[in-house]
Motif scaffolding. Sequence first.
Motif, PDB file in Angstrom:
ATOM      1  N   VAL A   1       0.702  -1.351  -0.007  1.00  0.00           N
ATOM      2  CA  VAL A   1       0.024   0.051  -0.093  1.00  0.00           C
ATOM      3  C   VAL A   1       0.808   1.189  -0.012  1.00  0.00           C
ATOM      4  O   VAL A   1       1.699   1.214   0.798  1.00  0.00           O
TER       5      VAL A   1
ATOM      6  N   ASP B   1      -0.263  -2.116  -4.601  1.00  0.00           N
ATOM      7  CA  ASP B   1      -1.540  -2.923  -4.998  1.00  0.00           C
ATOM      8  C   ASP B   1      -2.592  -2.123  -4.800  1.00  0.00           C
ATOM      9  O   ASP B   1      -3.725  -1.947  -5.494  1.00  0.00           O
ATOM     10  N   VAL B   2      -2.458  -1.106  -3.699  1.00  0.00           N
ATOM     11  CA  VAL B   2      -3.421  -0.207  -3.516  1.00  0.00           C
ATOM     12  C   VAL B   2      -2.891   1.248  -3.074  1.00  0.00           C
ATOM     13  O   VAL B   2      -1.747   1.131  -2.350  1.00  0.00           O
TER      14      VAL B   2
ATOM     15  N   LYS C   1      -5.162   1.374 -10.993  1.00  0.00           N
ATOM     16  CA  LYS C   1      -5.023   0.852  -9.865  1.00  0.00           C
ATOM     17  C   LYS C   1      -5.933   1.341  -8.924  1.00  0.00           C
ATOM     18  O   LYS C   1      -6.647   2.403  -8.883  1.00  0.00           O
ATOM     19  N   PRO C   2      -6.351   0.162  -7.866  1.00  0.00           N
ATOM     20  CA  PRO C   2      -7.258   0.871  -6.933  1.00  0.00           C
ATOM     21  C   PRO C   2      -6.872   1.992  -6.130  1.00  0.00           C
ATOM     22  O   PRO C   2      -5.705   1.881  -5.566  1.00  0.00           O
TER      23      PRO C   2
ATOM     24  N   VAL D   1      -9.400   0.260   1.847  1.00  0.00           N
ATOM     25  CA  VAL D   1      -8.077  -0.321   1.512  1.00  0.00           C
ATOM     26  C   VAL D   1      -8.002  -1.766   1.335  1.00  0.00           C
ATOM     27  O   VAL D   1      -7.801  -2.308  -0.005  1.00  0.00           O
TER      28      VAL D   1
ATOM     29  N   HIS E   1      -9.559  -4.115  -1.436  1.00  0.00           N
ATOM     30  CA  HIS E   1      -8.986  -4.011  -2.566  1.00  0.00           C
ATOM     31  C   HIS E   1      -7.679  -5.270  -2.573  1.00  0.00           C
ATOM     32  O   HIS E   1      -6.933  -5.328  -3.735  1.00  0.00           O
TER      33      HIS E   1
END
Length: 441
Positions: A6, A85-86, A113-114, A161, A164
């Motif tokens: 993250v 990834d997030v 992307k998230p 968060v 995702h």
Amino acid sequence: MRKAIVAVVGRPNVGKSTLFNTIAGKQISIVQDTPGVTRDRIYAEASWLNYHFTLVDTGGIEPVSDDILLKQMRSQAELAIETADVIIFVTDVRSGVVDADYEVANMLRKSKKPVVLCVNKVDSVKKFGNDIYEFYSLALGEPFAVSSANHMGIGDLLEEVVKHFPKEGEAEEEDDRLKIALIGKPNVGKSSLTNKLLGENRVIVSDIAGTTRDAIDTEIIHNGVPYVFIDTAGLRRKGRVTEEIERYSVIRTVSAVDRADICIVLLDATEGITDGDTRIAGIAHESGKGVILAVNKWDLVEKDDKTMQEFTKKLREKFSYMDYAEILFISAETGQRTQKIFEMVDRIHENQVLRIKTGVLNEIMARATAMKQPPSDKGKRLKLFYITQASVSPPTFVIFVNDRELMHFSYTRYIENQIRENFGFRGTPIRFIIRERGEEK
Ligand SMILES: Nc1nc2c(ncn2[C@@H]2O[C@H](COP(=O)(O)OP(=O)(O)OP(=O)(O)O)[C@@H](O)[C@H]2O)c(=O)[nH]1
Ligand SMILES: Nc1nc2c(ncn2[C@@H]2O[C@H](COP(=O)(O)OP(=O)(O)OP(=O)(O)O)[C@@H](O)[C@H]2O)c(=O)[nH]1
């Protein structure tokens, strides 16, 4: 399961670091106790409920001028997009939405992307509540009102968060293939080595589903046995802030190492041992994974019959804290000794899962303490009562003693050496847990 990454991005002064600290709490993991490893806070291993993830802070942009600011923010966002990834995009309710926020929001949106939009410094919903609506105009979905300083709204933000995160078990099935991370500073030959190994062996799948774009997993079958090589692809460096590149390279290495059983730390024979190498080797060492130090580009070195010995000596000095590491001199270009990697990896794995019988261990310990008296302090002498192996990968031993304080690092090291003399354990670290007798397990 690979840990999710993250990243926190946003303009200077919106409160990214404060949010980072609030989420990471006391769990900030600075790679410690390994010489050469940077003490800067680069990332933290954070957790929330049952979720564990790697949190990346971004910062240090000096707003010299609007132009430069924008350029740096773009570059920062790009790196986050490539790696995380997030992404948590942090904005500031007190300044409202500014042009730079729109710019970054556009980039993030395009990346697919998230992204979780955080509106920070909402210390009072009563006072600032209505100011949150304008953040919908960033077109990143619902803005989450947060006060990082007062730990408010963090739960809702994190709930969004973790939604995702890659789902448990989605991509990963039972997988007993050995995983080998190829790590090293830029340009040492990571991709070349993967390609060489690919060329010389049967390839079944590359680009296995469930992996991120930044690390490419390649399955290679050697003598009928499948191995997965995790290559940490290089980051493009054009126009990037150097520290940011560093930061994300470290994150990628950490993430690759996390998924691997064994790390091959590549070094460039023509450059000797650099700080970059030390830092990367440090990550492998701290992880408890198996380690091979592979000196690459050996074909470029002018050598006589002593060159290899001398280089080995230098490696052992520089990496004295990981003298268990195996060493290999290779050329990804000519393929010299690259096939040895498989043999070595197999052997290291056998060592990682080796279990020694308690009786044998206690015999070794008894002999060791007879040969070299345990230390004493203020008239009290260390007594070692009992040793047993608690786990594997890395092999971990529990030693029961009369007084933990008396068990100095150097004596633990001595016991380790005695165990290694008998069983080798080459290529893998071994760990010790020291307990006082009578303590609960
Ligand atoms: N009132 C209020 N102030 C906050 C909050 N979060 C951060 N701040 C303040 O905002 C300022 C900037 O915070 P930082 O966390 O350093 O911001 P940053 O985004 O990491 O800044 P850079 O390192 O420059 O990118 C500090 O003075 C913080 O105390 C908050 O929730 N409420
Ligand atoms: N002579 C020689 N050249 C090599 C060897 N291994 C790699 N190279 C060269 O070194 C350069 C960098 O190799 P790469 O495989 O791209 O290195 P990398 O570690 O993947 O680089 P990044 O993607 O930037 O992290 C290329 O020009 C390779 O041809 C080697 O064993 N011998």
